[in-house]
Design an enzyme around this catalytic site. Structure first.
Site, short mmCIF file in Angstrom:
data_model
loop_
_atom_site.label_atom_id
_atom_site.label_comp_id
_atom_site.label_asym_id
_atom_site.label_seq_id
_atom_site.Cartn_x
_atom_site.Cartn_y
_atom_site.Cartn_z
N HIS A 1 0.83 -1.21 0.00
CA HIS A 1 0.00 0.00 0.00
C HIS A 1 0.86 1.26 0.00
O HIS A 1 0.57 2.22 -0.69
CB HIS A 1 -0.95 -0.01 1.20
N ASP A 2 1.94 1.19 0.75
CA ASP A 2 2.86 2.32 0.81
C ASP A 2 3.46 2.64 -0.55
O ASP A 2 3.66 3.79 -0.90
CB ASP A 2 3.99 1.93 1.75
N ASP B 1 -4.87 -18.51 1.79
CA ASP B 1 -4.45 -19.85 1.38
C ASP B 1 -4.96 -20.82 2.44
O ASP B 1 -4.42 -20.88 3.53
CB ASP B 1 -2.92 -19.87 1.28
N VAL C 1 0.63 4.19 -2.93
CA VAL C 1 -0.01 5.44 -2.55
C VAL C 1 1.05 6.45 -2.19
O VAL C 1 2.08 6.11 -1.63
CB VAL C 1 -0.94 5.22 -1.34
N HIS D 1 -0.47 -13.31 -1.77
CA HIS D 1 -1.70 -13.80 -1.12
C HIS D 1 -1.59 -15.27 -0.70
O HIS D 1 -2.59 -15.89 -0.37
CB HIS D 1 -2.91 -13.55 -2.02
N THR D 2 -0.39 -15.79 -0.72
CA THR D 2 -0.15 -17.11 -0.12
C THR D 2 -0.07 -17.02 1.40
O THR D 2 -0.14 -18.02 2.10
CB THR D 2 1.15 -17.74 -0.67
N PRO E 1 -5.53 -1.04 -5.84
CA PRO E 1 -6.51 -1.84 -6.58
C PRO E 1 -7.48 -2.53 -5.63
O PRO E 1 -7.11 -2.95 -4.54
CB PRO E 1 -5.64 -2.87 -7.32
C1 HEM Z 1 -3.32 -7.33 -7.35
C2 HEM Z 1 -3.99 -6.48 -6.61
C3 HEM Z 1 -4.28 -6.72 -5.16
C4 HEM Z 1 -5.50 -6.65 -4.57
C5 HEM Z 1 -6.81 -6.30 -5.26
C6 HEM Z 1 -5.33 -6.97 -3.18
C7 HEM Z 1 -6.35 -7.00 -2.24
C8 HEM Z 1 -6.22 -7.47 -0.96
C9 HEM Z 1 -7.30 -7.59 -0.01
C10 HEM Z 1 -8.75 -7.15 -0.26
C11 HEM Z 1 -6.82 -8.15 1.13
C12 HEM Z 1 -7.60 -8.55 2.37
C13 HEM Z 1 -7.81 -7.39 3.32
C14 HEM Z 1 -8.77 -7.83 4.39
O1 HEM Z 1 -9.89 -8.22 4.05
O2 HEM Z 1 -8.41 -7.77 5.59
C15 HEM Z 1 -5.41 -8.38 0.90
C16 HEM Z 1 -4.57 -8.94 1.83
C17 HEM Z 1 -3.20 -9.03 1.65
N1 HEM Z 1 -2.48 -8.61 0.55
FE1 HEM Z 1 -3.24 -7.99 -1.20
N2 HEM Z 1 -4.01 -7.23 -2.94
C18 HEM Z 1 -3.33 -7.09 -4.12
C19 HEM Z 1 -1.97 -7.22 -4.29
C20 HEM Z 1 -1.08 -7.45 -3.26
C21 HEM Z 1 0.35 -7.30 -3.37
C22 HEM Z 1 1.08 -6.79 -4.61
C23 HEM Z 1 0.87 -7.64 -2.16
C24 HEM Z 1 2.30 -7.66 -1.72
C25 HEM Z 1 3.32 -7.89 -2.51
C26 HEM Z 1 -0.24 -8.04 -1.32
C27 HEM Z 1 -0.11 -8.52 -0.04
C28 HEM Z 1 -1.16 -8.85 0.78
C29 HEM Z 1 -1.01 -9.53 2.07
C30 HEM Z 1 0.29 -10.03 2.67
C31 HEM Z 1 -2.29 -9.63 2.62
C32 HEM Z 1 -2.69 -10.23 3.99
C33 HEM Z 1 -2.77 -9.15 5.05
C34 HEM Z 1 -3.16 -9.70 6.42
O3 HEM Z 1 -3.03 -10.90 6.67
O4 HEM Z 1 -3.58 -8.89 7.26
N3 HEM Z 1 -1.40 -7.89 -2.01
N4 HEM Z 1 -5.07 -7.94 -0.37
#
Ligand code: HEM
Ligand SMILES: *[C@@H]1O[C@H](CO)[C@@H](O)[C@H](O)[C@H]1NC(C)=O
Ligand SMILES: *[C@@H]1O[C@H](CO)[C@@H](O)[C@H](O)[C@H]1NC(C)=O
Ligand SMILES: *[C@@H]1O[C@H](CO)[C@@H](O)[C@H](O)[C@H]1NC(C)=O
Length: 265
Positions: free
Chosen positions: A68-69, A186, A72, A131-132, A101
């Site tokens: 996010h950092d 996952d 944005v 998202h793994t 996104p």
């Molecule tokens: C491709 C576009 C992406 C979308 C639409 C997206 C969206 C989201 C959403 C909606 C969540 C869940 C938030 C929640 O409900 O609490 C999430 C979690 C997460 N995303 Fe993404 N994400 C994207 C790409 C990425 C990228 C590029 C990274 C890092 C390289 C990333 C890392 C993570 C991680 C680690 C979590 C888990 C956070 C937690 O366990 O609290 N995501 N993402």
């Protein structure tokens, strides 16, 4: 255990090495604080390692914060004080919503969101592999499992979602507006940094619309097949996250160093 070390190493690279790669001379550096705070890198590294070991969810939080950092135009304290990153003098709350996104994005919207940050299809597919690890709250995907086409019955489910998995999600989330319950993205190895994200995806168990979207394009879907290989994934991930870390970074005399990290001076 081993995945903790990988994630710690990864966060470490992102902080001190990764962001360096595409920056020009005089920009981000390893050892930026060598003179002013010689033990800084050691201290941060130790603190992250200790905390992630006792709290595996933290790795996911940090990784997402970094994402996010990078997307944005505002910075968070942990990351900006190191390696010569400076603070933005523009900080707009609505930008956060428009730049990041959404999980409801389709393939084209994801591609243009990444393209607006100079990231390509490869980066999109590779970085989505993050998202793994971590969790998603029900309201990030509930429109897929409740009232998908407005018919408002229990079978009104996104057809791109595996039915058994969808039923599990329905039972877990209960209703469209549930914003308290979360599930591991996952379902098998939720805290391990592995390639199950891609395995799940191919079984139509990607949690968000934005995950499932990666199968709707031929090139992206071919990349998914390649990234199931662990070695391919880890190599590609290191490259793409370095590129992500170099987005819109302020160095030298650009921007400022905030006195209070939450607001511009
Ligand atoms: C491709 C576009 C992406 C979308 C639409 C997206 C969206 C989201 C959403 C909606 C969540 C869940 C938030 C929640 O409900 O609490 C999430 C979690 C997460 N995303 Fe993404 N994400 C994207 C790409 C990425 C990228 C590029 C990274 C890092 C390289 C990333 C890392 C993570 C991680 C680690 C979590 C888990 C956070 C937690 O366990 O609290 N995501 N993402
Ligand atoms: C389901 O969707 C339809 C059409 O958008 C809407 O009229 C209805 O209120 C929705 N039902 C629920 C329970 O959200
Ligand atoms: C939806 O489900 C959650 C979790 O069970 C619950 O906390 C919430 O009150 C429910 N909301 C509605 C509108 O039924
Ligand atoms: C969840 O939804 C309720 C009802 O709309 C709202 O009052 C609450 O602030 C929300 N909680 C979170 C964490 O978003």
């Amino acid at each position: 255990m081993r995945h903790y070390y990988f994630v710690v190493a990864l966060i470490w690279c992102v902080l001190f090495l990764g962001c360096n790669v595409e920056a020009q001379a005089g920009d981000l550096k390893v050892g930026f604080y060598k003179k002013s705070c010689p033990l800084l890198e050691q201290i941060v590294s130790k603190v992250i390692a200790q905390n992630v070991a006792s709290n595996p969810e933290l790795a996911a939080k940090l990784l997402r914060l970094f994402f996010h950092d990078c997307f944005v135009r505002f910075n968070k304290p942990l990351w900006e004080v190191q390696t010569g990153r400076r603070d933005g003098i523009v900080s707009i709350a609505t930008e956060a919503r428009t730049d990041i996104p959404a999980p409801t994005f389709n393939y084209n919207r994801l591609v243009s969101s990444f393209a607006s940050k100079s990231l390509g299809v490869q980066d999109l597919v590779v970085l989505s592999g993050a998202h793994t690890i971590g969790i998603g709250h029900c309201n990030s995907f509930s429109t897929r499992i409740f009232n998908f086409t407005g018919q408002n019955n229990a079978n009104d489910i996104d057809p791109s979602l595996d039915l058994t998995y969808a039923r599990f999600l329905q039972r877990t989330c209960q209703n469209l507006s549930n914003n308290v319950t979360s599930v591991p993205m996952d379902p098998i190895t939720g805290t391990t940094f592995d390639t199950h994200y891609y395995t799940n995806l191919k079984q139509h168990k990607g949690l968000f619309t934005s995950d499932a979207a990666l199968l709707t394009n031929g090139r992206a879907s071919n990349l998914v097949d390649k990234l199931i290989d662990n070695g391919n994934f880890l190599n590609a991930f290191k490259n793409s996250i370095k590129r992500m870390g170099a987005i819109q970074v302020l160095t030298g005399t650009a921007g400022e160093i905030r006195k209070n990290c939450r607001v511009i001076n």
